[in-house]
Design an enzyme around this catalytic site. Structure first.
Site, PDB file in Angstrom:
ATOM      1  N   TYR A  18     -48.464  97.002 -67.054  1.00  0.00           N
ATOM      2  CA  TYR A  18     -47.408  97.733 -66.342  1.00  0.00           C
ATOM      3  C   TYR A  18     -46.016  97.509 -66.928  1.00  0.00           C
ATOM      4  O   TYR A  18     -45.074  98.201 -66.553  1.00  0.00           O
ATOM      5  CB  TYR A  18     -47.387  97.339 -64.863  1.00  0.00           C
ATOM      6  CG  TYR A  18     -48.653  97.687 -64.136  1.00  0.00           C
ATOM      7  CD1 TYR A  18     -48.963  99.011 -63.857  1.00  0.00           C
ATOM      8  CD2 TYR A  18     -49.556  96.699 -63.752  1.00  0.00           C
ATOM      9  CE1 TYR A  18     -50.135  99.344 -63.202  1.00  0.00           C
ATOM     10  CE2 TYR A  18     -50.731  97.025 -63.093  1.00  0.00           C
ATOM     11  CZ  TYR A  18     -51.013  98.344 -62.825  1.00  0.00           C
ATOM     12  OH  TYR A  18     -52.171  98.674 -62.176  1.00  0.00           O
ATOM     13  N   HIS A  23     -42.227 102.584 -63.416  1.00  0.00           N
ATOM     14  CA  HIS A  23     -42.131 101.886 -62.133  1.00  0.00           C
ATOM     15  C   HIS A  23     -41.531 100.488 -62.296  1.00  0.00           C
ATOM     16  O   HIS A  23     -41.171  99.859 -61.309  1.00  0.00           O
ATOM     17  CB  HIS A  23     -43.524 101.791 -61.505  1.00  0.00           C
ATOM     18  CG  HIS A  23     -43.587 102.158 -60.052  1.00  0.00           C
ATOM     19  ND1 HIS A  23     -42.567 102.769 -59.352  1.00  0.00           N
ATOM     20  CD2 HIS A  23     -44.586 101.985 -59.147  1.00  0.00           C
ATOM     21  CE1 HIS A  23     -42.931 102.954 -58.091  1.00  0.00           C
ATOM     22  NE2 HIS A  23     -44.148 102.483 -57.942  1.00  0.00           N
ATOM     23  N   PHE A  69     -47.258  93.094 -56.591  1.00  0.00           N
ATOM     24  CA  PHE A  69     -47.425  94.534 -56.770  1.00  0.00           C
ATOM     25  C   PHE A  69     -46.444  95.236 -55.841  1.00  0.00           C
ATOM     26  O   PHE A  69     -46.019  94.711 -54.819  1.00  0.00           O
ATOM     27  CB  PHE A  69     -48.871  95.014 -56.576  1.00  0.00           C
ATOM     28  CG  PHE A  69     -49.738  94.663 -57.750  1.00  0.00           C
ATOM     29  CD1 PHE A  69     -49.735  95.452 -58.896  1.00  0.00           C
ATOM     30  CD2 PHE A  69     -50.519  93.522 -57.727  1.00  0.00           C
ATOM     31  CE1 PHE A  69     -50.503  95.106 -59.993  1.00  0.00           C
ATOM     32  CE2 PHE A  69     -51.291  93.177 -58.820  1.00  0.00           C
ATOM     33  CZ  PHE A  69     -51.288  93.967 -59.963  1.00  0.00           C
TER      34      PHE A  69
END
Length: 192
Positions: A18, A23, A69
């Site tokens: 990620y 994001h 998360f």
């Protein structure tokens, strides 16, 4: 005079896969801020994230990258805020924003969550929406069915450059934000 902001939170998702996704723009900002302030992150299990302490002339500022998360970011924010007795209005949350064109910036106190799961959880855990937000525009894919894939993918080279430029501009406003000069910071950040 002490700092108005005592905690800066960058939102993102943990893990190598990620790291470079849209994001994680909040993490990108926090990494740059930590480097500028010569603060080092270390994993803090009791705070559910990576934490750094920046010792500044007007007092300490805590930097937090939740490792929970995105949709459980509030767990980390609330844990650190409660431990150090930091009020919601002393918190700045930096995050990606779909509803702002790529490379643009918005700064505000309070407001809705705009469907952002990280903000939803922070609001739920703090019991209020009255914290500061620095919203880094990542643009919108144009179709809401494409949003998840969009935010969880790497931006194009041009979009990454625009986001990096927004991060650099945002860093210039941090002294005003810390000092409580929010009108000045807003004027600067909202200008092209």
């Amino acid at each position: 005079m002490s700092n108005t902001i005592k905690m800066v939170v960058g939102l993102g998702n943990p893990g190598k896969e990620y790291e470079q996704t849209r994001h994680n723009a909040g993490f990108w900002f926090l990494d740059e801020l930590a480097w500028k302030w010569k603060a080092s992150f270390k994993e803090e299990k009791k705070f559910f994230g990576e934490v750094a302490r920046a010792t500044l002339p007007d007092g300490d500022v805590w930097l937090l990258k939740p490792t929970t998360f995105m949709n459980r970011s509030g767990q980390a924010v609330a844990a650190l805020a409660q431990f150090y007795k930091i009020k919601p209005e002393e918190i700045l949350v930096v995050h990606d924003e779909l509803d702002i064109p790529c490379g643009r910036i918005k700064f505000k106190l309070g407001g809705g969550n705009g469907g952002h799961n990280g903000l939803k959880d922070i609001q739920a855990k703090l019991g209020t929406a009255d914290y500061y937000r620095l919203r880094l525009g990542i643009g919108h894919p144009g179709d809401r069915n494409l949003v998840v894939g969009y935010v969880l993918n790497k931006p194009s080279t041009e979009h990454r450059r625009q986001i990096d430029d927004a991060v650099a501009k945002s860093l210039q406003a941090i002294p005003d934000i810390l000092a409580g000069k929010c009108e000045e910071a807003t004027r600067f950040l909202h200008s092209k």
